[in-house]
Design a protein around this motif. Structure first.
Motif, short mmCIF file in Angstrom:
data_model
loop_
_atom_site.label_atom_id
_atom_site.label_comp_id
_atom_site.label_asym_id
_atom_site.label_seq_id
_atom_site.Cartn_x
_atom_site.Cartn_y
_atom_site.Cartn_z
N ASP A 1 0.20 28.04 9.77
CA ASP A 1 1.06 28.78 9.75
C ASP A 1 2.70 28.68 8.70
O ASP A 1 3.34 29.65 9.14
N GLY A 2 2.50 29.09 7.62
CA GLY A 2 2.89 28.88 7.28
C GLY A 2 4.34 28.55 6.34
O GLY A 2 5.08 28.46 5.95
N ARG A 3 4.63 27.26 6.67
CA ARG A 3 5.52 26.42 6.77
C ARG A 3 5.38 25.66 6.08
O ARG A 3 3.97 24.62 5.38
N THR A 4 6.03 25.17 4.97
CA THR A 4 5.84 23.55 4.22
C THR A 4 6.60 22.02 5.13
O THR A 4 6.42 22.13 5.66
N ALA A 5 6.19 21.47 4.38
CA ALA A 5 6.55 19.64 5.09
C ALA A 5 7.95 19.73 5.56
O ALA A 5 8.15 19.17 6.30
N GLY B 1 9.96 34.61 5.83
CA GLY B 1 10.95 33.82 4.37
C GLY B 1 11.70 32.36 5.05
O GLY B 1 12.62 33.39 3.91
N ARG B 2 11.48 32.35 5.61
CA ARG B 2 12.81 31.71 5.93
C ARG B 2 12.94 29.91 5.22
O ARG B 2 11.37 29.36 5.12
N THR B 3 14.30 29.39 4.88
CA THR B 3 13.98 28.33 4.29
C THR B 3 14.42 27.45 5.11
O THR B 3 14.57 27.57 6.94
#
Length: 167
Positions: free
Chosen positions: A45-49, A80-82
Motif C-alpha cells: 500500500d506504499g506505507r512503511t512499517a 506523501g504522508r508521514t
C-alpha cells in the motif's frame, strides 16, 4: 535468523518487517530489527512499517521502531504522508506527542494534496491532536494548503467548529 530473509518481499511486495509491524508481532519485529539493518520495510500500500504500526494502533511497535531508527518518522508513504499525518488523522494524540518530541519539523511536511498533520486533525475535529501539535509547533496553525487554507479553514469546512476555540 538469516539477515537476508528480512529483505525478501512476498508477492504483494510486503517485507517481513512491514508484516510484523502491521500485525503487531512485537517479538518477531524485535528479532528482525536485531538481526538486520535492512531498509526493506515497505508494504504493497506504499506505507512503511512505521505507518502500518500507527494505523493499526500497535503503540509498542511504534516505540520499538522509533528507538531503532529515528529517521523513520520522516519517511513518507502513500500520498506523501508521514507517520505523524496518519496519527493526526486517527486522533492518536499520544503518538503525535511522541513523534513531535523526536522531531518537530515533521509537523510542517505537506502531503501531495498540500495538507499538513494539523490540517487533517482540524478537519476531523481531533482537538487533543491539534493542541499537541500547537504545543510543539505554535506557528503550525498558519500553514496553508495548496488553496491557501489553514487549519482553521479546514475545521470550518469539515464542520468541526468545536475545535475553532483552540485557535
Amino acid at each position: 535468523m538469516d539477515p537476508k530473509l528480512a529483505s525478501i518481499e512476498n508477492d504483494a511486495g510486503e517485507s517481513p518487517k512491514y508484516l510484523a509491524a502491521r500485525g503487531g508481532m512485537f517479538e518477531i519485529l524485535n528479532q528482525i530489527l536485531k538481526s538486520t539493518a535492512s531498509s526493506a520495510h515497505g508494504g504493497s500500500d506504499g506505507r512503511t512499517a512505521l505507518h502500518a504500526a500507527v494505523v493499526e494502533k500497535h503503540f509498542d511497535i511504534v516505540e520499538a521502531l522509533l528507538r531503532f531508527k529515528q529517521q523513520l518518522i520522516k519517511e513518507t508513504g502513500h500520498q506523501g504522508r508521514t507517520p505523524l499525518f496518519y496519527a493526526a488523522s486517527l486522533g492518536q494524540h499520544r503518538t503525535v506527542k511522541r513523534l513531535l518530541e523526536l522531531d518537530t519539523s515533521i509537523a510542517y511536511v505537506l502531503d501531495k494534496e498540500g495538507h499538513s498533520p494539523i490540517h487533517v486533525a482540524a478537519s476531523k475535529g481531533h482537538s487533543s491532536v491539534i493542541r499537541e501539535i500547537i504545543r510543539h509547533c505554535p506557528d503550525s496553525g498558519e500553514i496553508c494548503d495548496l488553496y491557501g487554507q489553514n487549519a482553521l479553514h479546514m475545521a470550518i469546512i469539515g464542520g468541526t467548529a468545536h475545535v475553532v476555540s483552540i485557535y
